[in-house]
Design an enzyme around this catalytic site. Structure first.
Site, PDB file in Angstrom:
ATOM      1  N   GLU A 122     -19.103  28.628  36.222  1.00 54.50           N
ATOM      2  CA  GLU A 122     -19.544  28.097  37.706  1.00 54.50           C
ATOM      3  C   GLU A 122     -18.194  27.668  38.189  1.00 54.50           C
ATOM      4  OE1 GLU A 122     -22.930  25.473  36.653  1.00 54.50           O
ATOM      5  OE2 GLU A 122     -23.845  27.165  36.146  1.00 54.50           O
TER       6      GLU A 122
HETATM    7  C1  HEC Z   1     -21.955  29.184  39.964  1.00 55.93           C
HETATM    8  C2  HEC Z   1     -23.308  28.510  40.368  1.00 55.93           C
HETATM    9  C3  HEC Z   1     -23.508  27.092  40.305  1.00 55.93           C
HETATM   10  C4  HEC Z   1     -22.855  26.216  40.808  1.00 55.93           C
HETATM   11  C5  HEC Z   1     -21.480  25.931  41.440  1.00 55.93           C
HETATM   12  C6  HEC Z   1     -23.657  24.973  40.506  1.00 55.93           C
HETATM   13  N1  HEC Z   1     -24.790  25.141  39.885  1.00 55.93           N
HETATM   14 FE1  HEC Z   1     -26.190  24.015  39.490  1.00 55.93          FE
HETATM   15  N2  HEC Z   1     -27.226  25.207  38.491  1.00 55.93           N
HETATM   16  C7  HEC Z   1     -26.821  26.486  38.290  1.00 55.93           C
HETATM   17  C8  HEC Z   1     -27.491  27.152  37.265  1.00 55.93           C
HETATM   18  C9  HEC Z   1     -27.567  28.779  36.953  1.00 55.93           C
HETATM   19  C10 HEC Z   1     -28.517  26.159  36.857  1.00 55.93           C
HETATM   20  C11 HEC Z   1     -29.550  26.444  35.608  1.00 55.93           C
HETATM   21  C12 HEC Z   1     -28.693  26.624  34.355  1.00 55.93           C
HETATM   22  C13 HEC Z   1     -29.605  26.302  33.162  1.00 55.93           C
HETATM   23  O1  HEC Z   1     -30.742  26.026  33.105  1.00 55.93           O
HETATM   24  O2  HEC Z   1     -28.841  26.676  31.894  1.00 55.93           O
HETATM   25  C14 HEC Z   1     -28.116  25.043  37.521  1.00 55.93           C
HETATM   26  C15 HEC Z   1     -28.969  23.876  37.438  1.00 55.93           C
HETATM   27  C16 HEC Z   1     -28.805  22.820  38.171  1.00 55.93           C
HETATM   28  C17 HEC Z   1     -29.509  21.658  38.288  1.00 55.93           C
HETATM   29  C18 HEC Z   1     -30.810  21.625  37.423  1.00 55.93           C
HETATM   30  C19 HEC Z   1     -32.126  21.618  38.399  1.00 55.93           C
HETATM   31  C20 HEC Z   1     -33.205  21.739  37.521  1.00 55.93           C
HETATM   32  O3  HEC Z   1     -34.597  21.660  38.234  1.00 55.93           O
HETATM   33  O4  HEC Z   1     -33.302  21.593  36.219  1.00 55.93           O
HETATM   34  C21 HEC Z   1     -29.046  20.625  38.898  1.00 55.93           C
HETATM   35  C22 HEC Z   1     -29.642  19.446  39.578  1.00 55.93           C
HETATM   36  C23 HEC Z   1     -27.896  21.371  39.601  1.00 55.93           C
HETATM   37  N3  HEC Z   1     -27.451  22.493  38.942  1.00 55.93           N
HETATM   38  C24 HEC Z   1     -26.960  20.664  40.545  1.00 55.93           C
HETATM   39  C25 HEC Z   1     -25.790  21.119  40.705  1.00 55.93           C
HETATM   40  C26 HEC Z   1     -24.696  20.413  41.244  1.00 55.93           C
HETATM   41  C27 HEC Z   1     -24.600  18.740  41.488  1.00 55.93           C
HETATM   42  C28 HEC Z   1     -23.503  20.997  41.404  1.00 55.93           C
HETATM   43  C29 HEC Z   1     -21.944  20.725  42.004  1.00 55.93           C
HETATM   44  C30 HEC Z   1     -21.404  19.699  40.975  1.00 55.93           C
HETATM   45  C31 HEC Z   1     -23.910  22.455  40.915  1.00 55.93           C
HETATM   46  N4  HEC Z   1     -25.180  22.382  40.420  1.00 55.93           N
HETATM   47  C32 HEC Z   1     -23.120  23.494  40.816  1.00 55.93           C
HETATM   48  C33 HEC Z   1     -25.920  27.096  39.275  1.00 55.93           C
HETATM   49  C34 HEC Z   1     -24.867  26.373  39.911  1.00 55.93           C
END
Ligand code: HEC
Ligand code: HEC
Length: 333
Positions: A122
């Site tokens: 990420e």
């Molecule tokens: C490269 C892409 C990427 C980036 C950059 C990223 N995310 Fe995500 N995010 C994801 C993915 C893919 C998942 C699901 C992962 C899993 O379930 O294992 C996720 C899951 C989440 C969730 C969970 C939502 C749920 O309903 O379960 C949240 C909240 C979230 N991210 C917030 C953030 C925040 C705040 C940041 C920055 C600090 C961030 N993400 C950066 C791809 C990203």
């Protein structure tokens, strides 16, 4: 009363027991009083790509607030063009989910926020890199001081997570037609949407998707009745099993929250289904062992479209300018 009015009343009463409207005020979160200062800071951090090693990936890259809080899909692309194994879930209304991620491995949004910054696929940064970056810009230091006024050195990774959580708590989408319906306006749904709601309840969708987010409240096997194809359910990702190690949790996932679901194809953790209609048919078959008619699927889709709420108006933040002390971007893997 006419029998139609009676049937309307019955449906609304059942719906009100199963689902709750999205509130119009920002909800409280555990151990993190939400203040205006934290929200403003968290919003900047959410949009700041310099939290990533490459300095081009922000939370908003994968949770784009202009496109339903998700990326293009199918699964997320992060540092060095690497593709992760799962679809990005939406950040809208995430505050109402029982726990975060498809498998619920983070208890809440502050625990969640620390993950993506450090994940190599990420943002590929370290807490040290983030703190050094933030300390290099005095505007940021000043904002941390205002957001955490009782702390001697408030620029910490914990406070980064708390600020982002505070901002995310504001990402709620009230006043969907379905919310207006739950609040008593029987005309907020049209006849097809009501038929879809009825099917959603009677066929058993609501046994897994209920509560405020119409999902996101509990865990179930993906393939409760019939195993999905390996394209939809890749064998390597065993879901909640990785969290609990309980054999009964193999291929168990959080019931996907269905708020604003019409805005964020492709569907499922594998992100391989591009139409909501097909996603509903897949669910009927794999979760309920039911074959729905074309009309039934259309009705359910019409109901799901009534879950699209009012997205908050977000002003794009102007971020502090880098200084000589700000680390340089790195594309190294
Ligand atoms: C490269 C892409 C990427 C980036 C950059 C990223 N995310 Fe995500 N995010 C994801 C993915 C893919 C998942 C699901 C992962 C899993 O379930 O294992 C996720 C899951 C989440 C969730 C969970 C939502 C749920 O309903 O379960 C949240 C909240 C979230 N991210 C917030 C953030 C925040 C705040 C940041 C920055 C600090 C961030 N993400 C950066 C791809 C990203
Ligand atoms: C046995 C529990 C269960 C039942 C019954 C069920 N679902 Fe699901 N649903 C889930 C789970 C678990 C997921 C997440 C699957 C995954 O890992 O991608 C899901 C995902 C979805 C998604 C994808 C959402 C997204 O963001 O990707 C839709 C749409 C959906 N369900 C609609 C329905 C409908 C409509 C019905 C009734 C026909 C239904 N579900 C019945 C448990 C269930």
């Amino acid at each position: 009363m006419s029998s139609q009015a009676n049937a309307d009343d019955d449906l609304m009463n059942v719906a009100r027991q199963l689902f709750k409207p999205i509130p119009s005020v920002v909800p409280a979160v555990k151990d993190n009083p939400i203040t205006h200062e934290k929200i403003e800071l968290g919003k900047m951090l959410f949009f700041d790509p310099r939290l990533s090693a490459s300095e081009i990936i922000s939370c908003n890259s994968c949770h784009n607030l202009s496109t339903g809080g998700v990326d293009a899909g199918p699964t997320s692309v992060g540092h060095g063009w690497q593709q992760g194994p799962r679809r990005a879930p939406t950040v809208y209304n995430a505050v109402f989910n029982v726990a975060q991620f498809w498998d619920g491995r983070a208890a809440d949004l502050k625990a969640q926020a620390k993950g993506p910054v450090q994940a190599s696929v990420e943002m590929n940064a370290t807490p040290d890199h983030v703190i050094k970056t933030l300390n290099s810009m005095t505007d940021y230091v000043f904002m941390f001081q205002k957001a955490f006024p009782n702390e001697a050195s408030p620029v910490t990774f914990d406070n980064v997570a708390k600020s982002i959580e505070a901002f995310e708590a504001t990402l709620i989408t009230p006043a969907a037609p379905f919310d207006q319906y739950l609040e008593g306006d029987v005309n907020a749904l049209d006849d097809q949407q009501k038929a879809g709601l009825k099917l959603f309840i009677e066929k058993g969708c609501s046994s897994c998707h209920n509560g405020i987010n119409v999902g996101g409240q509990d865990y179930f096997p993906f393939g409760a009745s019939e195993r999905p194809s390996t394209a939809l359910l890749p064998t390597a990702d065993k879901g909640r099993f990785a969290v609990t190690k309980a054999p009964t949790d193999e291929y168990v996932f959080r019931a996907a929250p269905l708020r604003n679901v019409a805005l964020r194809a492709p569907y499922f953790h594998s992100g391989q289904v591009w139409s909501l209609k097909q996603a509903v048919a897949v669910m009927a078959q794999t979760q309920l062992g039911a074959k729905l008619s074309d009309k039934e699927v259309d009705d359910i889709v019409a109901f799901l479209e009534s879950l699209t709420g009012q997205l908050p108006k977000i002003e794009y933040p102007i971020l502090p300018t880098r200084t000589d002390a700000t680390p340089y971007p790195s594309l190294a893997k």
